[in-house]
Design a protein around this motif. Structure first.
Motif, PDB file in Angstrom:
ATOM      1  N   GLY A 175       0.821  -1.205   0.000  1.00 27.17           N
ATOM      2  CA  GLY A 175       0.000   0.000   0.000  1.00 27.17           C
ATOM      3  C   GLY A 175       0.851   1.249   0.000  1.00 27.17           C
ATOM      4  O   GLY A 175       2.060   1.217  -0.276  1.00 27.17           O
ATOM      5  N   ALA A 176       0.233   2.367   0.327  1.00 31.76           N
ATOM      6  CA  ALA A 176       0.948   3.646   0.322  1.00 31.76           C
ATOM      7  C   ALA A 176       2.105   3.632   1.308  1.00 31.76           C
ATOM      8  O   ALA A 176       3.196   4.141   1.018  1.00 31.76           O
ATOM      9  CB  ALA A 176      -0.024   4.781   0.647  1.00 31.76           C
ATOM     10  N   SER A 177       1.906   3.046   2.485  1.00 31.19           N
ATOM     11  CA  SER A 177       2.956   3.030   3.500  1.00 31.19           C
ATOM     12  C   SER A 177       4.161   2.214   3.046  1.00 31.19           C
ATOM     13  O   SER A 177       5.296   2.687   3.052  1.00 31.19           O
ATOM     14  CB  SER A 177       2.413   2.465   4.819  1.00 31.19           C
ATOM     15  OG  SER A 177       1.374   3.256   5.327  1.00 31.19           O
ATOM     16  N   GLY A 178       3.909   0.954   2.660  1.00 31.28           N
ATOM     17  CA  GLY A 178       5.013   0.086   2.278  1.00 31.28           C
ATOM     18  C   GLY A 178       5.795   0.600   1.092  1.00 31.28           C
ATOM     19  O   GLY A 178       7.024   0.600   1.092  1.00 31.28           O
ATOM     20  N   SER A 179       5.092   1.057   0.057  1.00 29.04           N
ATOM     21  CA  SER A 179       5.779   1.518  -1.147  1.00 29.04           C
ATOM     22  C   SER A 179       6.563   2.792  -0.889  1.00 29.04           C
ATOM     23  O   SER A 179       7.677   2.973  -1.397  1.00 29.04           O
ATOM     24  CB  SER A 179       4.777   1.735  -2.274  1.00 29.04           C
ATOM     25  OG  SER A 179       3.811   2.693  -1.901  1.00 29.04           O
ATOM     26  N   GLN A 180       5.998   3.700  -0.081  1.00 29.09           N
ATOM     27  CA  GLN A 180       6.710   4.940   0.218  1.00 29.09           C
ATOM     28  C   GLN A 180       7.959   4.676   1.041  1.00 29.09           C
ATOM     29  O   GLN A 180       9.026   5.231   0.773  1.00 29.09           O
ATOM     30  CB  GLN A 180       5.791   5.904   0.974  1.00 29.09           C
ATOM     31  CG  GLN A 180       6.490   7.219   1.339  1.00 29.09           C
ATOM     32  CD  GLN A 180       5.553   8.204   2.023  1.00 29.09           C
ATOM     33  OE1 GLN A 180       4.347   8.153   1.819  1.00 29.09           O
ATOM     34  NE2 GLN A 180       6.110   9.091   2.826  1.00 29.09           N
ATOM     35  N   ILE A 181       7.846   3.808   2.038  1.00 30.36           N
ATOM     36  CA  ILE A 181       9.009   3.474   2.857  1.00 30.36           C
ATOM     37  C   ILE A 181      10.071   2.779   2.017  1.00 30.36           C
ATOM     38  O   ILE A 181      11.276   3.068   2.128  1.00 30.36           O
ATOM     39  CB  ILE A 181       8.588   2.606   4.054  1.00 30.36           C
ATOM     40  CG1 ILE A 181       7.744   3.438   5.029  1.00 30.36           C
ATOM     41  CG2 ILE A 181       9.801   2.024   4.770  1.00 30.36           C
ATOM     42  CD1 ILE A 181       7.087   2.627   6.124  1.00 30.36           C
ATOM     43  N   ALA A 182       9.641   1.863   1.143  1.00 26.03           N
ATOM     44  CA  ALA A 182      10.601   1.159   0.282  1.00 26.03           C
ATOM     45  C   ALA A 182      11.355   2.136  -0.613  1.00 26.03           C
ATOM     46  O   ALA A 182      12.583   2.038  -0.765  1.00 26.03           O
ATOM     47  CB  ALA A 182       9.860   0.119  -0.560  1.00 26.03           C
ATOM     48  N   GLU A 183      10.646   3.079  -1.219  1.00 26.01           N
ATOM     49  CA  GLU A 183      11.307   4.041  -2.103  1.00 26.01           C
ATOM     50  C   GLU A 183      12.234   4.966  -1.324  1.00 26.01           C
ATOM     51  O   GLU A 183      13.321   5.292  -1.794  1.00 26.01           O
ATOM     52  CB  GLU A 183      10.264   4.850  -2.868  1.00 26.01           C
ATOM     53  CG  GLU A 183      10.865   5.717  -3.955  1.00 26.01           C
ATOM     54  CD  GLU A 183       9.854   6.234  -4.954  1.00 26.01           C
ATOM     55  OE1 GLU A 183      10.243   7.062  -5.806  1.00 26.01           O
ATOM     56  OE2 GLU A 183       8.672   5.800  -4.910  1.00 26.01           O
ATOM     57  N   GLU A 184      11.818   5.372  -0.130  1.00 25.50           N
ATOM     58  CA  GLU A 184      12.679   6.226   0.688  1.00 25.50           C
ATOM     59  C   GLU A 184      13.968   5.495   1.071  1.00 25.50           C
ATOM     60  O   GLU A 184      15.071   6.067   1.012  1.00 25.50           O
ATOM     61  CB  GLU A 184      11.939   6.658   1.954  1.00 25.50           C
ATOM     62  CG  GLU A 184      12.774   7.532   2.883  1.00 25.50           C
ATOM     63  CD  GLU A 184      11.976   8.043   4.055  1.00 25.50           C
ATOM     64  OE1 GLU A 184      11.501   9.192   3.982  1.00 25.50           O
ATOM     65  OE2 GLU A 184      11.834   7.297   5.048  1.00 25.50           O
ATOM     66  N   LEU A 185      13.840   4.226   1.437  1.00 21.87           N
ATOM     67  CA  LEU A 185      15.025   3.441   1.798  1.00 21.87           C
ATOM     68  C   LEU A 185      15.938   3.245   0.589  1.00 21.87           C
ATOM     69  O   LEU A 185      17.165   3.317   0.703  1.00 21.87           O
ATOM     70  CB  LEU A 185      14.593   2.088   2.362  1.00 21.87           C
ATOM     71  CG  LEU A 185      13.945   2.121   3.750  1.00 21.87           C
ATOM     72  CD1 LEU A 185      13.286   0.781   4.064  1.00 21.87           C
ATOM     73  CD2 LEU A 185      14.982   2.463   4.814  1.00 21.87           C
ATOM     74  N   ARG A 187      16.280   5.277  -1.952  1.00 24.61           N
ATOM     75  CA  ARG A 187      16.948   6.550  -2.206  1.00 24.61           C
ATOM     76  C   ARG A 187      18.053   6.829  -1.190  1.00 24.61           C
ATOM     77  O   ARG A 187      18.985   7.570  -1.475  1.00 24.61           O
ATOM     78  CB  ARG A 187      15.925   7.685  -2.184  1.00 24.61           C
ATOM     79  CG  ARG A 187      14.958   7.656  -3.359  1.00 24.61           C
ATOM     80  CD  ARG A 187      14.043   8.855  -3.344  1.00 24.61           C
ATOM     81  NE  ARG A 187      13.203   8.921  -4.526  1.00 24.61           N
ATOM     82  CZ  ARG A 187      12.420   9.933  -4.836  1.00 24.61           C
ATOM     83  NH1 ARG A 187      12.354  10.987  -4.023  1.00 24.61           N
ATOM     84  NH2 ARG A 187      11.690   9.915  -5.938  1.00 24.61           N
ATOM     85  N   ALA A 188      17.919   6.204  -0.015  1.00 26.51           N
ATOM     86  CA  ALA A 188      18.950   6.362   1.007  1.00 26.51           C
ATOM     87  C   ALA A 188      20.115   5.406   0.785  1.00 26.51           C
ATOM     88  O   ALA A 188      21.050   5.363   1.593  1.00 26.51           O
ATOM     89  CB  ALA A 188      18.352   6.140   2.389  1.00 26.51           C
ATOM     90  N   GLY A 189      20.080   4.636  -0.299  1.00 23.29           N
ATOM     91  CA  GLY A 189      21.194   3.750  -0.628  1.00 23.29           C
ATOM     92  C   GLY A 189      21.045   2.330  -0.124  1.00 23.29           C
ATOM     93  O   GLY A 189      21.992   1.539  -0.247  1.00 23.29           O
ATOM     94  N   ASN A 253      12.181  -1.408 -11.783  1.00 28.45           N
ATOM     95  CA  ASN A 253      13.146  -0.906 -12.769  1.00 28.45           C
ATOM     96  C   ASN A 253      14.131   0.089 -12.162  1.00 28.45           C
ATOM     97  O   ASN A 253      15.201   0.322 -12.732  1.00 28.45           O
ATOM     98  CB  ASN A 253      12.401  -0.272 -13.945  1.00 28.45           C
ATOM     99  CG  ASN A 253      11.771  -1.309 -14.863  1.00 28.45           C
ATOM    100  OD1 ASN A 253      12.377  -2.339 -15.149  1.00 28.45           O
ATOM    101  ND2 ASN A 253      10.548  -1.058 -15.321  1.00 28.45           N
ATOM    102  N   MET A 254      13.797   0.679 -11.014  1.00 25.87           N
ATOM    103  CA  MET A 254      14.733   1.603 -10.371  1.00 25.87           C
ATOM    104  C   MET A 254      15.672   0.886  -9.403  1.00 25.87           C
ATOM    105  O   MET A 254      16.554   1.507  -8.824  1.00 25.87           O
ATOM    106  CB  MET A 254      13.975   2.732  -9.652  1.00 25.87           C
ATOM    107  CG  MET A 254      13.208   2.314  -8.433  1.00 25.87           C
ATOM    108  SD  MET A 254      12.160   3.672  -7.774  1.00 25.87           S
ATOM    109  CE  MET A 254      13.406   4.776  -7.141  1.00 25.87           C
ATOM    110  N   GLY A 255      15.449  -0.434  -9.217  1.00 26.27           N
ATOM    111  CA  GLY A 255      16.396  -1.201  -8.420  1.00 26.27           C
ATOM    112  C   GLY A 255      15.826  -1.872  -7.187  1.00 26.27           C
ATOM    113  O   GLY A 255      16.535  -2.607  -6.494  1.00 26.27           O
ATOM    114  N   ILE A 256      14.557  -1.631  -6.870  1.00 35.01           N
ATOM    115  CA  ILE A 256      13.908  -2.328  -5.762  1.00 35.01           C
ATOM    116  C   ILE A 256      13.470  -3.710  -6.238  1.00 35.01           C
ATOM    117  O   ILE A 256      12.894  -3.848  -7.313  1.00 35.01           O
ATOM    118  CB  ILE A 256      12.688  -1.522  -5.258  1.00 35.01           C
ATOM    119  CG1 ILE A 256      13.149  -0.193  -4.646  1.00 35.01           C
ATOM    120  CG2 ILE A 256      11.870  -2.321  -4.252  1.00 35.01           C
ATOM    121  CD1 ILE A 256      12.026   0.740  -4.274  1.00 35.01           C
ATOM    122  N   THR A 257      13.782  -4.738  -5.460  1.00 34.24           N
ATOM    123  CA  THR A 257      13.394  -6.100  -5.816  1.00 34.24           C
ATOM    124  C   THR A 257      11.977  -6.358  -5.321  1.00 34.24           C
ATOM    125  O   THR A 257      11.724  -6.465  -4.121  1.00 34.24           O
ATOM    126  CB  THR A 257      14.359  -7.129  -5.201  1.00 34.24           C
ATOM    127  OG1 THR A 257      15.695  -6.848  -5.632  1.00 34.24           O
ATOM    128  CG2 THR A 257      13.977  -8.541  -5.628  1.00 34.24           C
TER     129      THR A 257
END
Length: 416
Positions: A175-185, A187-189, A253-257
């Motif tokens: 959902g919004a929470s999981g996907s947002q946290i995943a993308e933030e992490l 971007r943090a490398g 495609n941006m690198g998240i599995t």
């Protein structure tokens, strides 16, 4: 012990409790609002640092107050949302008592009303409005044992990437929470794995209008003319980074599995369901259905909205979709933390009334419970899809306040 009395006791001073107070005041109903911490506490301390509202400022608000410092199409950050509700409560002079935890409520013996035991004394009320919202007790399935050596937290306890142990992170929940946290992490490398299940994926915006607008004009808030969507599936749209559709192929495609749903755990290995391709396909269908309905609405009503042909493009499948992982060895993958973005469950253990189904969920119709004098507000699907959203709970509160006014008239009636 002294008992304070009022007509209606509202439990919770989040969006639902404040909306309820406004309508009760307009109906002339004496009431108190009890809040265990601060006004809008969940916005303040029980979400991550970068959280924003999931709808734009023009929509995610009450009718009586606009945001004076945020552009209408902006997604307000959590601190601004908390201040909004605090300002609203002050504007309507809501009778809120903060730092008062309601510990137990029971029906009075031999007379009307209820007795509430709190951390600050006893309260007696003719009616109780349960406005504690849908996000009560963090829930995640007991799949990975506590002694596995993996740090495990719920999304409500996540604040920022620095909080987590070094290493890769598995986020469970699409959902919004999981996907947002995943993308933030990401971007943090961090190396991020994102486990998703069934989801409803609408466009964040289309042809210059946000999805909340399309929900309204296409009748999707009420779902009168269309089949209701499956309940309890992730709502894959977010206000993060200016607002975007949660496109799991884009994340891949941006690198998240991206993985299928997490099923079980044994000897350090997670078993992943073979459902990723199917669920992505269902999400695509929901997304394209909205675009098709939107185009038909524009044509039928002669509205001048610019076409958006690029919105129809589905990104290519990343490798994690064409060759999905079915078994994830946590140690081999370098995963040191699991963030469970798996939602919440209800906790009404403090409410000793006959207002619940055998499974513990409230037994009600439009918030009017099976126990006379007890009301629920802010729950998902209380009236329609909008009920747990900011604007929706305001209208639900108006309906409940009207019902309370009618009941007070019955109580006041005396035969000639």
């Amino acid at each position: 012990m002294m008992v304070e009395k009022t007509d209606t006791l509202v439990v919770g001073a989040g969006q639902s409790g404040i909306a309820m107070s406004e309508h009760l005041t307009q109906m002339g109903v004496p009431h108190l609002v009890l809040e265990r911490k601060r006004v809008a506490e969940r916005w303040r301390s029980e979400r991550w640092d970068s959280l924003v509202a999931n709808g734009p400022a023009w929509h995610d608000r009450f009718p009586g107050l606009e945001f004076d410092d945020i552009a209408p199409d902006t997604f307000p950050p959590k601190e601004r949302m908390a201040r909004y509700f605090e300002d609203y409560a002050s504007m309507i002079k809501a009778p809120i008592r903060t730092n008062v935890e309601v510990q137990h409520v029971r029906r009075l013996d031999g007379r009307q009303g209820f007795l509430a035991t709190t951390s600050q004394g006893m309260f007696e009320a003719r009616r109780i409005v349960v406005a504690t919202g849908p996000f009560q007790v963090p829930f995640f399935p007991p799949i990975v044992p506590e002694d596995s050596g993996i740090q495990q937290i719920h999304s409500s306890a996540y604040k920022n990437p620095e909080q987590l142990a070094q290493g890769a992170v598995l986020v469970v929940g699409g959902g919004a929470s999981g996907s947002q946290i995943a993308e933030e992490l990401h971007r943090a490398g961090r190396h991020v794995y994102l486990s998703i299940g069934e989801h409803y994926r609408p466009p964040r915006s289309y042809r210059g209008r946000d999805y909340v607008w399309w929900l309204g004009v296409l009748g999707k808030w009420d779902e009168i003319k269309i089949n209701a969507k499956k309940k309890h599936v992730a709502f894959a749209v977010s206000g993060y980074d200016g607002g975007k559709t949660i496109d799991f192929r884009r994340l891949g495609n941006m690198g998240i599995t991206v993985l299928g749903m997490t099923e079980s755990y044994a000897d350090g290995v997670l078993t992943i369901a073979d459902d990723l391709v199917r669920n992505l396909g269902e999400g695509d269908r929901a997304y394209l259905d909205v675009l098709e309905e939107a185009d038909a609405y524009v044509a039928r009503n002669g509205i001048d909205l610019p076409p958006e042909p690029d919105a129809w493009t589905i990104q290519p499948d990343p490798a994690c979709v064409t060759d999905p992982i079915r078994a994830l060895d946590l140690k081999a993958a370098g995963i040191t933390t699991i963030v469970w973005a798996t939602g919440f469950k209800f906790d009404f253990s403090w409410l000793e009334v006959d207002a619940f189904h055998p499974d513990g969920t409230p037994f009600h119709k439009r918030g009017i419970s099976a126990e006379q004098g007890v009301y629920f507000l802010g729950l998902p699907e209380l009236t329609n899809r909008a009920s747990s959203f900011i604007y929706g709970c305001w209208y639900d509160a108006k309906y409940i306040a009207t019902h309370i006014g009618v009941q007070r008239n019955y109580d006041a009636y005396q035969s000639a």
